[in-house]
Design a protein around this motif. Structure first.
Motif, PDB file in Angstrom:
ATOM      1  N   ILE A  35       6.157  -8.094  -2.248  1.00 21.38           N
ATOM      2  CA  ILE A  35       4.992  -7.927  -1.385  1.00 21.38           C
ATOM      3  C   ILE A  35       4.510  -9.307  -0.930  1.00 21.38           C
ATOM      4  O   ILE A  35       4.352 -10.216  -1.729  1.00 21.38           O
TER       5      ILE A  35
ATOM      6  N   ALA B 156       9.428  -3.285  -4.625  1.00 18.08           N
ATOM      7  CA  ALA B 156       9.270  -4.505  -3.826  1.00 18.08           C
ATOM      8  C   ALA B 156       9.650  -5.694  -4.696  1.00 18.08           C
ATOM      9  O   ALA B 156       8.791  -6.364  -5.282  1.00 18.08           O
TER      10      ALA B 156
ATOM     11  N   LEU C 263      -4.510  -5.743  -5.262  1.00 23.42           N
ATOM     12  CA  LEU C 263      -3.300  -4.953  -5.042  1.00 23.42           C
ATOM     13  C   LEU C 263      -3.361  -3.633  -5.806  1.00 23.42           C
ATOM     14  O   LEU C 263      -2.979  -2.577  -5.275  1.00 23.42           O
TER      15      LEU C 263
ATOM     16  N   ASN D 138       2.016  -4.061   1.721  1.00 20.81           N
ATOM     17  CA  ASN D 138       2.544  -5.304   2.272  1.00 20.81           C
ATOM     18  C   ASN D 138       1.805  -5.692   3.551  1.00 20.81           C
ATOM     19  O   ASN D 138       1.511  -6.868   3.779  1.00 20.81           O
TER      20      ASN D 138
ATOM     21  N   TYR E  88       9.620  -0.104   3.201  1.00 21.31           N
ATOM     22  CA  TYR E  88      10.222   0.109   1.885  1.00 21.31           C
ATOM     23  C   TYR E  88      10.696   1.558   1.774  1.00 21.31           C
ATOM     24  O   TYR E  88       9.925   2.494   2.002  1.00 21.31           O
TER      25      TYR E  88
ATOM     26  N   LEU F 115       3.918   1.230  -0.587  1.00 17.60           N
ATOM     27  CA  LEU F 115       4.279  -0.197  -0.666  1.00 17.60           C
ATOM     28  C   LEU F 115       4.304  -0.826   0.718  1.00 17.60           C
ATOM     29  O   LEU F 115       3.937  -1.989   0.886  1.00 17.60           O
TER      30      LEU F 115
END
Length: 605
Positions: free
Chosen positions: A397, A371, A318, A340, A405, A336
């Motif tokens: 996420i 998130a 991530l 995701n 987002y 974001l």
């Protein structure tokens, strides 16, 4: 039986994958496998059964299936759970004891199959001993490391056997307990290896030794010592696996955290990472600070659900993906959103809370998206701390497949501070999360000389109570892009604050190392003079002003008194010569005080 249980696909049973088993169940299974007495462990609403070799030869049951398929005892098991009470009867060749979960509620049953032909006194002696072994296993299972296992083992062996002395050893670790009997002989009466497997046929090299000296009541029973040695060995094997995984996860996680933080004009960034307490495995907390090509500063902090190597590896995925999106030019919400979508394609469920903040030092504009992460705290103008946002901006996420987002904006004033954190900072079993967050907003608003001092103060407070989770902190302090003004008490001990602030300023403006070093030395000497020399100052303070003009750095130090004459015994006279050798120096004296100005020309890059 240990090998048979290891080969079973537990995820297809009602108890699920072993990685998610509670410690209480694991402890009971370890005790069962270490014992040669017939024992069955039942867990959950369906009383899913676990057998050792001795009990399977009696019942013929298979592990992982409801015990009712082999025994017609469901009503008795339900009664133990419902009443939270043990069961024993001369009409039944077994005793049943509840296994309680972490909340103290009965969640399973520990069944010891007894010999009906045994005398009553012998029967209950055996039952009592096995219950003692259950307590040992539960205590051993509550500690993860080799050193802790040895310490707990030594104390319990002494309590169960009334030995004169107990020593438990493993490579590079040792624990000892004195039973208070007569001075033991130099050699132990019993030395037992600590096997790495419950089955003697499959055992590898011993993991250590159990040494026992006889107590005042005579020697301990060999069968009991053998059971204890096997139980300790099993837990030692688990501890070694835990420590290996912990080292791997810790190394992986630390390697993925940024080795340094970007320094940009107009902002000071500081960070901290503290792993969870020894009772927890390494988690998936991380932070990142990214200087974008357009001059913006991106701050990211997140928390991947889970522990150990898997969480650390997920954190790395991530972090690197989000960094790539930011450097490609996406704003916080868009980055974001793409993160995701990426998680949704990785093939396994992964959840993480993340906050992404972009700060433009030139305009002081703050853009942010979240998130499911706890809101950062903002402090401005000496006011109380406040949350950056009051309501959730989006789910974690990985929680939902198709989420957009949003990105929101606000401005920060000069001197304002922003704190990003993971929930390990505020989680405390003694109080609710709301109380912890309220205290945090007050703590962040307390004045400190430097943003680094703020983070240190928060961690000092967090260290006062046991923590299971990691803590990651990332803080931003807004400064003037081209200059700074620092007002300090006329106290030599506060010069450290001035040096740190000046070093931040020079690094942010990419001042060459040699120039920066000379400037820090010269300004430190000038500030020390401004503290030492003035007579009868109007205020016991000094003011340091620094600016970057492109081709030079100019620093002025003000005081509010008149200097001692050069002929005064308290005037050393060496400071100005040093300052003049390192910078272009000018001194302006007035009734309001003295101003010493230092100018350091910078060579073009």
């Amino acid at each position: 039986m240990g090998a048979r249980m290891s080969a079973l696909d537990w995820s297809a049973t009602t108890v699920g994958d072993p990685s998610a088993w509670p410690e209480e169940l694991t402890g009971a299974i370890v005790t069962m496998l270490a014992s040669r007495a017939p024992i069955v462990v039942c867990w959950g609403p369906e009383h899913t059964a676990f057998y050792n070799d001795a009990s399977r030869s009696v019942t013929g049951g298979e592990p992982g299936r409801p015990v009712a398929e082999t025994w017609d005892v469901r009503a008795l098991l339900d009664g133990v759970i419902a009443n939270d009470a043990s069961f024993a009867s001369e009409d039944h060749p077994f005793t049943l004891d509840p296994i309680r979960d972490a909340e103290g509620r009965p969640a399973g049953v520990f069944c010891i199959i007894t010999d009906k032909t045994a005398a009553s006194g012998d029967l209950w002696e055996i039952v009592g001993r096995l219950r003692g072994l259950v307590d040992v296993a539960s205590s051993l299972n509550a500690v993860p490391t080799t050193a802790e296992v040895l310490d707990v083992a030594a104390r319990h062996v002494l309590a169960l056997t009334s030995a004169g002395r107990v020593v438990v050893t493993a490579p590079e670790a040792r624990a000892e307990q004195d039973g208070g009997a007569t001075v033991p002989p130099s050699e132990p009466d019993v030395v037992l290896p600590l096997p790495s497997d419950s089955s003697p046929d499959d055992a590898g090299p011993p993991l250590g030794e159990l040494r026992v000296w006889d107590g005042a009541d005579g020697p301990a029973e060999p069968a009991l010592l053998n059971q204890l040695a096997r139980l300790i060995g099993l837990r030692l094997a688990n501890a070694r696996l835990y420590e290996t995984e912990h080292r791997i996860a810790s190394t992986l996680q630390h390697s993925l955290l940024p080795q340094s933080l970007p320094r940009v004009p107009g902002a000071i960034v500081a960070s901290r990472y503290v792993p969870g307490s020894s009772e927890a495995r390494v988690g998936g907390d991380w932070y990142d600070a990214i200087a974008a090509p357009d001059g913006e500063l991106f701050l990211v902090i997140g928390d991947v659900v889970g522990k150990g190597v898997q969480a650390a590896a997920g954190m790395g995925q991530l972090r690197n993906a989000l960094r790539a999106y930011v450097l490609e030019g996406f704003d916080c919400g868009a980055a974001l959103t793409r993160l995701n979508r990426l998680v949704d394609t990785l093939g396994r469920r992964q959840f993480a809370t993340v906050i992404c903040v972009a700060f433009d030092p030139r305009t002081r504009r703050l853009r942010f998206s979240s998130a499911g992460h706890p809101s950062p705290i903002v402090v401005e103008g000496g006011k109380a701390g406040e949350f950056l946002y009051a309501t959730a901006m989006g789910p974690p996420i990985g929680a939902l497949g198709n989420v957009t987002y949003p990105t929101r904006e606000r401005e920060l004033s000069s001197g304002g501070r922003l704190l990003l954190y993971t929930d390990g900072l505020v989680e405390d079993r003694r109080q609710g999360i709301d109380t912890g967050l309220a205290e945090l907003t007050a703590d962040v608003a307390r004045p400190t000389d430097h943003v680094e001092d703020l983070l240190d103060a928060l961690l000092v407070k967090a260290a006062r109570h046991a923590r299971r989770d990691d803590i990651a902190l990332l803080a931003l302090e807004v400064t003037e892009p081209r200059e700074f003004v620092l007002r300090l008490p006329a106290d030599p001990s506060r010069l450290t604050v001035m040096r740190r602030r000046l070093e931040d300023f020079l690094t942010a403006h990419a001042v060459p190392d040699n120039d920066a070093f000379d400037l820090v030395v010269a300004v430190s000497e000038a500030a020390a003079n401004a503290i030492e020399h003035p007579l009868d100052p109007d205020e016991p303070v000094i003011v340091v002003e620094a600016s970057h003009t492109g081709d030079a750095v100019v620093v002025t130090i003000h005081d509010t008194g008149r200097w001692r004459p050069a002929t005064d015994a308290g005037f050393r006279g060496r400071g100005l010569a040093l300052i003049g050798a390192l910078t272009e120096l000018s001194v302006h004296r007035s009734p309001q005080g003295t101003a010493v100005t230092l100018r350091r020309p910078l060579n073009p890059a």
